[in-house]
Design an enzyme around this catalytic site. Structure first.
Site, PDB file in Angstrom:
ATOM      1  N   HIS A 169       7.161  36.451  29.756  1.00  0.00           N
ATOM      2  CA  HIS A 169       8.386  35.972  30.406  1.00  0.00           C
ATOM      3  C   HIS A 169       8.117  35.399  31.803  1.00  0.00           C
ATOM      4  CE1 HIS A 169      11.583  38.202  27.760  1.00  0.00           C
ATOM      5  NE2 HIS A 169      10.798  37.389  27.081  1.00  0.00           N
ATOM      6  N   ASP A 175       6.770  37.129  16.004  1.00  0.00           N
ATOM      7  CA  ASP A 175       7.151  36.955  17.408  1.00  0.00           C
ATOM      8  C   ASP A 175       5.998  37.456  18.275  1.00  0.00           C
ATOM      9  OD1 ASP A 175       8.369  36.800  19.866  1.00  0.00           O
ATOM     10  OD2 ASP A 175      10.088  38.057  19.359  1.00  0.00           O
ATOM     11  N   GLU A 196      16.984  33.618  21.066  1.00  0.00           N
ATOM     12  CA  GLU A 196      16.521  34.997  20.873  1.00  0.00           C
ATOM     13  C   GLU A 196      16.416  35.707  22.209  1.00  0.00           C
ATOM     14  OE1 GLU A 196      13.399  38.213  20.670  1.00  0.00           O
ATOM     15  OE2 GLU A 196      13.494  36.396  21.895  1.00  0.00           O
ATOM     16  N   GLU A 197      15.978  34.976  23.215  1.00  0.00           N
ATOM     17  CA  GLU A 197      15.752  35.577  24.529  1.00  0.00           C
ATOM     18  C   GLU A 197      17.054  36.014  25.205  1.00  0.00           C
ATOM     19  OE1 GLU A 197      12.978  36.455  25.352  1.00  0.00           O
ATOM     20  OE2 GLU A 197      11.409  35.063  24.727  1.00  0.00           O
ATOM     21  N   HIS A 220      11.421  33.050  16.646  1.00  0.00           N
ATOM     22  CA  HIS A 220      12.280  32.314  17.577  1.00  0.00           C
ATOM     23  C   HIS A 220      11.504  31.198  18.257  1.00  0.00           C
ATOM     24  CE1 HIS A 220      11.123  33.928  21.649  1.00  0.00           C
ATOM     25  NE2 HIS A 220      10.774  35.018  20.973  1.00  0.00           N
TER      26      HIS A 220
END
Length: 492
Positions: A278, A179, A150-151, A104
């Site tokens: 994140h 990933d 994707e997130e 992603h």
């Protein structure tokens, strides 16, 4: 994987398969710097529906267009915003046998996402560019992909898989997912395609074990141990395995904490694999260059190996036995098994209650080392019974160097098996055997599936050894079958 680490076995000559290139980590880092600059210029992120994401797509697309790929920018809508997948096809190869490589491209809104997942995106981008620079023309068709959103729940990869017809899905015969391949406190995890760990979601679709084993072969060749990670649905392989497409990939860890045992295995500290997961600090400084370098090379090895129709062990073969001719394997004189003892034979297919306990084909060719090759009147008539069975190779004189044993294997059993039942491969040096590979059974139905494995034999360099294959029905009476095939020792 508990005990066994998988790898590919079939030996290819240089005329059959081009060697995988070394991927310059500086090139991968240059792509990451571009992703960082894009995020910095666009509000600090590259998230779905934000200008930084589309700018990232444009950057990747321009490089691939110039390199000769056929690119498609697929749009989809989520949360009222337009998202994009970038699909890049390399001309040539059998399109009915397509190997797909993806990761992603989007970040979360709170940061630039340089490890998650600029790292995987940059790694597969540089591998794709190396495909072009080398004019790689493999047997299989190559398709690279960068997924959006994707997130937010794998939205881009779901949209792509859902857009495919049944025939188009069937044409994708493998999907590699990358990933987070540069976590600052990295582990080296491979998606557990054969479910040898026995935890979580179970094995991937048929072919996933080969992907895992091919990636494991590379790490074995550079002396880096790997561990399994479950297909838990957290990344873009999810829609592919849901559609029955084999999958696999690499993961260096996210918000989890590295254990003391993992620190002993890989170094680092007993802290989070990625403390900036994140977060706004997931910047260009949030990358372990060694992990990024190793994993980028592993991507290239997997692409070159799997796409060219081979599973070549890294290194030069110094001994091999495909068991197609009798080379002098001998059954153990002191074996305690009363039935189904190891032999070199042409195995007959057997099954019980719908569980395949013995495959009717060898991993390659006709013959394998197998416990009771004939079918018998029923699945339990010629399985391993009553204790231990061994079979030992002729003498093998090993050269100096870094040596790796590669082989195919399976251990099949029904739920009347126990953890006392096992398959082992041992090295006999002098009169002392040492176990180098082991797989235990469990009280569960486990169908026979050819899987590949490796073991480091460098401690025996310069010695004359024998290989001993051993299986046991050592607990309560159980239905147990085992087999080994395609043994190769390589030097690197």
């Amino acid at each position: 994987m508990a005990g066994l680490i998988a790898t590919g076995l079939a030996v290819a000559t240089p005329a059959q398969a081009a060697a995988a290139p070394d991927i310059p980590v500086a090139n991968v880092k240059a792509h990451l710097s571009q992703f960082q600059s894009i995020a910095t210029a666009n509000g600090g992120n590259r998230a779905h529906g934000r200008p930084g994401y589309l700018a990232s797509v444009t950057y990747v697309k321009n490089l691939l267009d110039a390199a000769g790929f056929t690119t498609t920018q697929q749009s989809f809508t989520y949360n009222g915003a337009t998202g994009y997948n970038l699909i890049a096809d390399w001309p040539g190869g059998d399109t009915s046998d397509t190997l797909m490589i993806g990761g992603h491209l989007d970040s979360v809104a709170s940061g630039p996402g340089i490890n998650d997942n600029g790292s995987g995106s940059a790694g597969i981008l540089e591998v794709a560019l190396q495909v072009s620079r080398s004019n790689f023309q493999p047997d299989r068709h190559l398709r690279f992909a960068w997924w959006g959103a994707e997130e937010l729940g794998l939205r881009g990869s779901r949209a792509y898989v859902n857009s495919l017809s049944a025939a188009q899905k069937a044409a994708i015969t493998g999907y590699l997912n990358f990933d987070m391949i540069g976590s600052p406190n990295p582990g080296y995890f491979l998606y557990d395609g054969d479910d040898s760990d026995g935890t979580g979601s179970g094995p991937g679709p048929t072919g996933s074990a080969q992907i895992e084993s091919t990636l494991a072969a590379y790490f074995t060749s550079i002396g880096v141990p790997t561990r399994g990670t479950d297909f838990d649905g957290r990344s873009d392989y999810g829609p592919f395995i849901a559609a029955g497409i084999p999958a696999g990939g690499i993961f260096t860890g996210a918000e989890g904490t590295k254990t003391s045992a993992q620190v002993q295995l890989w170094g680092g500290t007993t802290s989070r694999f990625d403390p900036c997961y994140h977060a706004s600090c997931d910047t260009i400084t949030n990358i372990n260059d060694t992990a990024l370098d190793r994993n980028s090379d592993a991507i290239a090895y997997a692409v070159w190996t799997l796409a060219d129709g081979t599973t070549t062990p890294p290194g030069t073969p110094v001994w091999s036995d495909d068991l197609e001719t009798a080379t002098g394997w001998t059954a153990g004189a002191a074996d305690t098994a009363t039935a189904g003892r190891f032999e070199r034979g042409d195995p007959a297919a057997t099954s019980s209650s719908g569980v395949t306990t013995q495959l009717g084909t060898a991993a390659g060719g006709t013959y394998a080392l197998v416990t009771g090759a004939t079918a018998g009147a029923s699945a339990g008539a010629n399985d391993l019974d009553g204790g231990i069975s061994t079979i030992t190779s002729p003498a093998i004189t090993l050269p100096t160097g870094t040596l790796t044993l590669n082989l195919s294997w399976y251990l099949a059993h029904l739920n009347n098996a126990t953890s006392a039942d096992y398959l082992r491969v041992r090295v006999v040096s002098g009169t002392t055997p040492a176990t180098v590979l082991t797989q235990s059974a469990s009280a569960a139905n486990k169908a026979a599936v050819w899987t590949t494995a490796t073991a480091n034999l460098s401690a025996y360099a310069g010695q004359t050894i024998r290989l001993q294959v051993e299986a046991a029905d050592a607990g309560t009476a159980s239905l147990v079958e085992a087999a080994v095939d395609n043994l190769v020792i390589t030097r690197s």
